[in-house]
Enzyme design. Structure first.
Site, mmCIF file in Angstrom:
data_model
loop_
_atom_site.group_PDB
_atom_site.id
_atom_site.type_symbol
_atom_site.label_atom_id
_atom_site.label_comp_id
_atom_site.label_asym_id
_atom_site.label_seq_id
_atom_site.Cartn_x
_atom_site.Cartn_y
_atom_site.Cartn_z
ATOM 1 N N HIS A 165 3.641 3.971 12.953
ATOM 2 C CA HIS A 165 3.718 4.135 11.223
ATOM 3 C C HIS A 165 4.710 5.156 11.170
ATOM 4 O O HIS A 165 4.488 6.316 11.396
ATOM 5 C CB HIS A 165 2.805 4.341 10.789
ATOM 6 C CG HIS A 165 2.648 4.399 9.278
ATOM 7 N ND1 HIS A 165 2.389 3.244 8.327
ATOM 8 C CD2 HIS A 165 3.016 5.511 8.470
ATOM 9 C CE1 HIS A 165 2.688 3.674 7.178
ATOM 10 N NE2 HIS A 165 3.009 4.888 7.015
ATOM 11 N N ASN A 188 9.108 4.405 4.154
ATOM 12 C CA ASN A 188 9.131 3.696 5.462
ATOM 13 C C ASN A 188 10.351 3.277 5.984
ATOM 14 O O ASN A 188 11.080 3.049 5.115
ATOM 15 C CB ASN A 188 7.889 2.703 5.385
ATOM 16 C CG ASN A 188 6.497 3.108 5.135
ATOM 17 O OD1 ASN A 188 5.776 3.666 6.017
ATOM 18 N ND2 ASN A 188 6.240 3.236 3.913
ATOM 19 N N CYS A 223 3.882 9.318 0.781
ATOM 20 C CA CYS A 223 2.620 9.995 0.792
ATOM 21 C C CYS A 223 2.789 10.831 -0.489
ATOM 22 O O CYS A 223 3.528 11.783 -0.125
ATOM 23 C CB CYS A 223 1.769 10.682 1.860
ATOM 24 S SG CYS A 223 0.330 11.554 1.414
ATOM 25 N N HIS A 252 8.151 6.904 8.993
ATOM 26 C CA HIS A 252 8.935 7.019 7.674
ATOM 27 C C HIS A 252 10.415 7.357 8.292
ATOM 28 O O HIS A 252 10.810 7.994 9.114
ATOM 29 C CB HIS A 252 8.242 7.973 6.722
ATOM 30 C CG HIS A 252 7.206 7.547 6.353
ATOM 31 N ND1 HIS A 252 7.322 7.089 5.026
ATOM 32 C CD2 HIS A 252 5.780 7.233 6.667
ATOM 33 C CE1 HIS A 252 6.104 6.692 4.594
ATOM 34 N NE2 HIS A 252 5.143 6.828 5.654
ATOM 35 N N ARG A 265 0.931 -1.122 -0.094
ATOM 36 C CA ARG A 265 -0.010 -0.054 0.038
ATOM 37 C C ARG A 265 0.777 1.073 0.119
ATOM 38 O O ARG A 265 0.884 2.024 -0.970
ATOM 39 C CB ARG A 265 -0.829 -0.168 1.227
ATOM 40 C CG ARG A 265 -1.908 1.077 1.185
ATOM 41 C CD ARG A 265 -1.736 2.342 1.479
ATOM 42 N NE ARG A 265 -1.084 2.647 2.926
ATOM 43 C CZ ARG A 265 -0.794 3.477 3.329
ATOM 44 N NH1 ARG A 265 -0.469 4.710 2.522
ATOM 45 N NH2 ARG A 265 -0.383 3.546 4.945
ATOM 46 N N ASP A 266 1.410 1.425 1.312
ATOM 47 C CA ASP A 266 2.237 2.970 1.273
ATOM 48 C C ASP A 266 3.568 2.737 0.202
ATOM 49 O O ASP A 266 3.670 3.729 -0.250
ATOM 50 C CB ASP A 266 2.795 2.895 2.721
ATOM 51 C CG ASP A 266 3.195 4.288 2.987
ATOM 52 O OD1 ASP A 266 3.569 5.149 2.289
ATOM 53 O OD2 ASP A 266 3.094 4.586 4.311
HETATM 54 N N1 COA Z 1 -12.828 4.641 -4.563
HETATM 55 C C1 COA Z 1 -13.263 4.940 -5.851
HETATM 56 N N2 COA Z 1 -13.803 5.987 -6.488
HETATM 57 C C2 COA Z 1 -14.111 6.798 -5.617
HETATM 58 C C3 COA Z 1 -13.584 6.916 -4.209
HETATM 59 C C4 COA Z 1 -13.007 5.774 -3.587
HETATM 60 N N3 COA Z 1 -12.577 5.724 -2.642
HETATM 61 N N4 COA Z 1 -14.016 8.019 -3.633
HETATM 62 C C5 COA Z 1 -14.507 8.691 -4.515
HETATM 63 N N5 COA Z 1 -14.432 8.338 -5.632
HETATM 64 C C6 COA Z 1 -15.024 8.687 -6.940
HETATM 65 C C7 COA Z 1 -16.317 9.496 -6.899
HETATM 66 O O1 COA Z 1 -17.381 8.408 -7.037
HETATM 67 C C8 COA Z 1 -16.175 10.423 -8.183
HETATM 68 O O2 COA Z 1 -16.368 9.612 -9.095
HETATM 69 P P1 COA Z 1 -17.205 10.268 -10.492
HETATM 70 O O3 COA Z 1 -16.259 11.636 -10.845
HETATM 71 O O4 COA Z 1 -17.208 9.403 -11.654
HETATM 72 O O5 COA Z 1 -18.483 10.856 -10.238
HETATM 73 C C9 COA Z 1 -14.902 10.909 -7.737
HETATM 74 O O6 COA Z 1 -14.035 9.766 -7.557
HETATM 75 C C10 COA Z 1 -14.755 11.761 -7.220
HETATM 76 O O7 COA Z 1 -15.104 12.042 -5.703
HETATM 77 P P2 COA Z 1 -15.172 12.944 -4.639
HETATM 78 O O8 COA Z 1 -15.990 12.324 -3.564
HETATM 79 O O9 COA Z 1 -15.476 14.215 -5.079
HETATM 80 O O10 COA Z 1 -13.623 12.749 -4.384
HETATM 81 P P3 COA Z 1 -12.591 13.825 -4.213
HETATM 82 O O11 COA Z 1 -12.057 14.155 -5.710
HETATM 83 O O12 COA Z 1 -12.864 14.828 -3.481
HETATM 84 O O13 COA Z 1 -11.460 13.070 -3.505
HETATM 85 C C11 COA Z 1 -10.696 11.607 -2.206
HETATM 86 C C12 COA Z 1 -11.489 12.698 -2.187
HETATM 87 C C13 COA Z 1 -10.571 11.150 -0.613
HETATM 88 C C14 COA Z 1 -11.028 10.282 -2.666
HETATM 89 C C15 COA Z 1 -9.271 11.460 -2.639
HETATM 90 O O14 COA Z 1 -8.670 12.724 -2.201
HETATM 91 C C16 COA Z 1 -8.425 10.535 -1.971
HETATM 92 O O15 COA Z 1 -8.407 9.401 -2.632
HETATM 93 N N6 COA Z 1 -7.146 10.571 -1.317
HETATM 94 C C17 COA Z 1 -6.455 9.764 -0.654
HETATM 95 C C18 COA Z 1 -4.995 9.938 -1.201
HETATM 96 C C19 COA Z 1 -4.087 8.614 -0.621
HETATM 97 O O16 COA Z 1 -4.335 7.579 -0.947
HETATM 98 N N7 COA Z 1 -3.036 9.255 -0.219
HETATM 99 C C20 COA Z 1 -2.106 8.399 0.395
HETATM 100 C C21 COA Z 1 -2.479 7.759 1.713
HETATM 101 S S1 COA Z 1 -2.450 8.556 3.076
HETATM 102 ZN ZN ZN Z 2 2.984 6.207 5.403
#
Ligand code: COA
Ligand code: ZN
Length: 305
Positions: free
Chosen positions: A209, A251, A242, A211, A14-15
């Site tokens: 956790h 990490n 991240c 890094h 994952r990370d």
């Molecule tokens: N899995 C799949 N699709 C997802 C989803 C998920 N967890 N969350 C949102 N979506 C889809 C929505 O359905 C929407 O689809 P559409 O455009 O076809 O309608 C689109 O993504 C945007 O959704 P929204 O709720 O507006 O999300 P966002 O664009 O504001 O993003 C997060 C918010 C949280 C989903 C995003 O910022 C994210 O994934 N962050 C994590 C990043 C990460 O992994 N960081 C490292 C680990 S700490």
């Molecule tokens: Zn991490």
């Protein structure tokens, strides 16, 4: 975990992969997870349920969870950044779901596009969704407090905010709270102080956790061991970081962590030779990615055995 003293939780798939430039083919991810479990790792964070548009590496998340669930005695952990991700993870059968709750307001906005308090609303809804599942299918929900020890965007992170969000996470229904040094800014004294503060406030802390961005990773582990911490995340070959925290890098290296723990007399259940051999899967699956690790470079001859 009676036959081990310390739980090493592998977070590389994952990370590590979320920050890798190359896509690791699904078959390699499966081989990696299988080999890591065969080397003795009991818990692996196998993927995250994020929008594939944002992190294409995680497009095969459900398939990876399905594969990991076939491995006996393995806790299949995942990360989910919102309700939609958590529901996808629950449908896939994940046994543990970590929710990234950034204590830094600025990192929270960059990472999940929500303030920490808006994120807590999601945490609450996710715990409610868990409670609607049949008891034997409910995953463990961990609030993974991130940027706890400092943030490259915001700078200082207030300990009072760490405490507030730890308490809010437990009130929201999380099973546990973990502390993450997302940006590798922690020092051993701070690790001890913050961990003890949170522990005193909520009664228990799941694990750390860490890094290794500034080279203090294993020093931080040692400080934490001294105050009784017995669960640590780590990543094979030190992959990780991240993508939404500028300057964040890998990490702590699982192999080096296991070497340190085992040579100190802590049983991890991990066969270090077998673990080192797993690096070959990374070399083949993501050949452009640099692999780190002191023990891999030096060999394990010097290990106290
Ligand atoms: N899995 C799949 N699709 C997802 C989803 C998920 N967890 N969350 C949102 N979506 C889809 C929505 O359905 C929407 O689809 P559409 O455009 O076809 O309608 C689109 O993504 C945007 O959704 P929204 O709720 O507006 O999300 P966002 O664009 O504001 O993003 C997060 C918010 C949280 C989903 C995003 O910022 C994210 O994934 N962050 C994590 C990043 C990460 O992994 N960081 C490292 C680990 S700490
Ligand atoms: Zn991490």
């Amino acid at each position: 975990m009676s036959d081990i003293d310390v739980l090493v939780s592998e977070v590389g798939p994952r990370d590590g992969l979320q920050n890798a430039k190359q896509f690791m083919p699904t078959e390699f991810k499966k081989r990696w997870i299988t080999a890591a479990a065969a080397a003795g790792l009991r818990e692996i964070e196998v993927c995250s349920f994020v929008p594939p548009k944002l992190i294409p590496q995680m497009v095969d998340a459900a398939e990876i969870v399905a594969h990991a669930l076939t491995i006996p005695h393995l806790t299949v952990a995942v990360l989910a950044p919102n309700l939609k991700g958590a529901i996808r993870a629950m449908e896939a059968g994940a046994q543990k779901i970590t929710l990234p709750v950034s204590v830094s307001h600025e990192h929270s906005l960059a990472n999940v596009r929500k303030t920490p308090d808006q994120m807590m609303d999601d945490v609450r809804r996710i715990c409610e969704a868990r409670d609607e599942m049949p008891k034997d299918k409910r995953p463990k929900i961990e609030s993974g407090l991130s940027t706890v020890f400092g943030c490259t965007i915001q700078g200082e992170v207030k300990e009072s905010e760490v405490l507030r969000l730890a308490v809010a996470s437990m009130e929201a229904g999380c099973d546990e709270v973990g502390l993450a040094d997302t940006t590798g800014m922690a020092n051993p004294a701070q690790i001890r102080r913050v961990y003890k503060l949170v522990q005193a406030e909520i009664g228990q802390v799941a694990g750390l956790h860490i890094h290794n961005t500034r080279g203090l990773g294993l020093a931080n582990v040692l400080a934490a061991l001294d105050i009784g911490v017995r669960t640590f995340d780590a990543s094979l070959a030190g992959l990780g970081g991240c993508p939404f925290a500028p300057g964040a890098s890998g990490n702590i290296v699982t192999e080096d962590l296991v070497y340190m723990l085992e040579s100190m007399g802590f049983r991890t259940g991990v066969d270090l030779e077998k673990l080192l051999a797993v690096r070959q899967i990374l070399s083949e699956g993501i050949p452009d990615e640099p692999l780190y690790g002191y023990v891999a470079a030096a060999g394990i001859n010097a290990c106290a055995r």
